[in-house]
Design a protein around this motif. Structure first.
Motif, PDB file in Angstrom:
ATOM      1  N   LEU A  73       0.861  -1.185   0.000  1.00 58.64           N
ATOM      2  CA  LEU A  73       0.000   0.000   0.000  1.00 58.64           C
ATOM      3  C   LEU A  73       0.892   1.229   0.000  1.00 58.64           C
ATOM      4  CD1 LEU A  73      -2.717   1.506   0.320  1.00 58.64           C
ATOM      5  CD2 LEU A  73      -2.504   1.179   2.787  1.00 58.64           C
ATOM      6  N   ASP A  74       0.821   2.034  -1.060  1.00 56.75           N
ATOM      7  CA  ASP A  74       1.601   3.268  -1.150  1.00 56.75           C
ATOM      8  C   ASP A  74       0.801   4.400  -0.524  1.00 56.75           C
ATOM      9  OD1 ASP A  74       3.716   2.027  -2.472  1.00 56.75           O
ATOM     10  OD2 ASP A  74       2.811   2.354  -4.442  1.00 56.75           O
ATOM     11  N   TYR A  75       1.423   5.089   0.436  1.00 53.99           N
ATOM     12  CA  TYR A  75       0.767   6.211   1.104  1.00 53.99           C
ATOM     13  C   TYR A  75       0.688   7.391   0.143  1.00 53.99           C
ATOM     14  CZ  TYR A  75      -0.584   9.503   4.702  1.00 53.99           C
ATOM     15  OH  TYR A  75      -1.266  10.436   5.439  1.00 53.99           O
ATOM     16  N   ASN A  76      -0.473   8.012   0.065  1.00 58.66           N
ATOM     17  CA  ASN A  76      -0.658   9.182  -0.811  1.00 58.66           C
ATOM     18  C   ASN A  76      -0.120  10.426  -0.116  1.00 58.66           C
ATOM     19  OD1 ASN A  76      -1.977   7.643  -2.744  1.00 58.66           O
ATOM     20  ND2 ASN A  76      -3.991   8.024  -1.861  1.00 58.66           N
ATOM     21  N   ASP A  77       1.012  10.969  -0.602  1.00 63.49           N
ATOM     22  CA  ASP A  77       1.590  12.178  -0.014  1.00 63.49           C
ATOM     23  C   ASP A  77       0.595  13.334  -0.108  1.00 63.49           C
ATOM     24  OD1 ASP A  77       3.999  11.084   0.739  1.00 63.49           O
ATOM     25  OD2 ASP A  77       4.979  11.524  -1.176  1.00 63.49           O
TER      26      ASP A  77
END
Length: 181
Positions: A84-88
């Motif tokens: 899961l890539d965190y949304n900056d």
């Protein structure tokens, strides 16, 4: 002599009253014991005989029960860990999780080892990144959202899901989700 006879009669009368009272008390006690015994036997009969043939619950095996959890919108690495890539720039990043149960309206529990600090009106507590429970829908799936905060970057969340079928069998499954920057 006459007064002695009167005194003896009074004593005998008093003794008879006492004996009668004791006899009545004994009869009441025996009656109470019999009532308690009847109630006990009746209760045991209802518990073990009952109206159904199997009073210990249904027996057998669920033929349409399953449990498979997945994160359909996340890629999986070679080790079977979802990424899961965190949304900056966002306060929180979400993804949908789903567990296939096989039938509708089953109560499903979700548990995780990862939390974030949630504060409301100066009260703070640890909040799990996955809600704790839900029900399966008419398509046989139980859907749940996973929401992570920036403080969760670098952590790997293990998410367990489980339920008990109508026969008392516990079904469990889990996945891991790595929270990346």
């Amino acid at each position: 002599m006459m007064s002695e006879k009167i005194e003896d009669d009074k004593k005998n009368l008093k003794r008879e009253k006492v004996l009668k009272k004791l006899k009545t008390k004994g009869e009441r006690r025996n009656m109470l014991k019999k009532m308690i015994k009847c109630i006990f036997i009746y209760t045991i009969s209802v518990i073990f005989i009952g109206c159904e043939s199997n009073v210990l619950g249904p027996s057998g095996e669920c033929t349409n029960c399953h449990l498979e959890i997945e994160a359909p919108n996340l890629p999986m690495d070679k080790n079977g860990v979802y990424q899961l890539d965190y949304n900056d720039g966002e306060i929180q990043t979400f993804t949908q999780l789903k567990a296939y149960i096989g039938y509708e309206m089953e109560y499903v529990e979700w548990v995780t080892n990862v939390t974030f600090e949630g504060c409301t009106w100066d009260y703070c507590e640890d909040v799990p990144v996955v809600n704790g429970s839900g029900y399966s829908s008419d398509d046989g799936y139980s859907y749940q959202m996973m929401g992570v905060m920036e403080e969760n970057i670098g952590q790997t969340a293990t998410i367990w899901v489980g339920y008990y079928d109508n026969y008392g069998t516990q079904w469990l499954d889990n996945i891991e989700v790595k929270i990346n920057e």
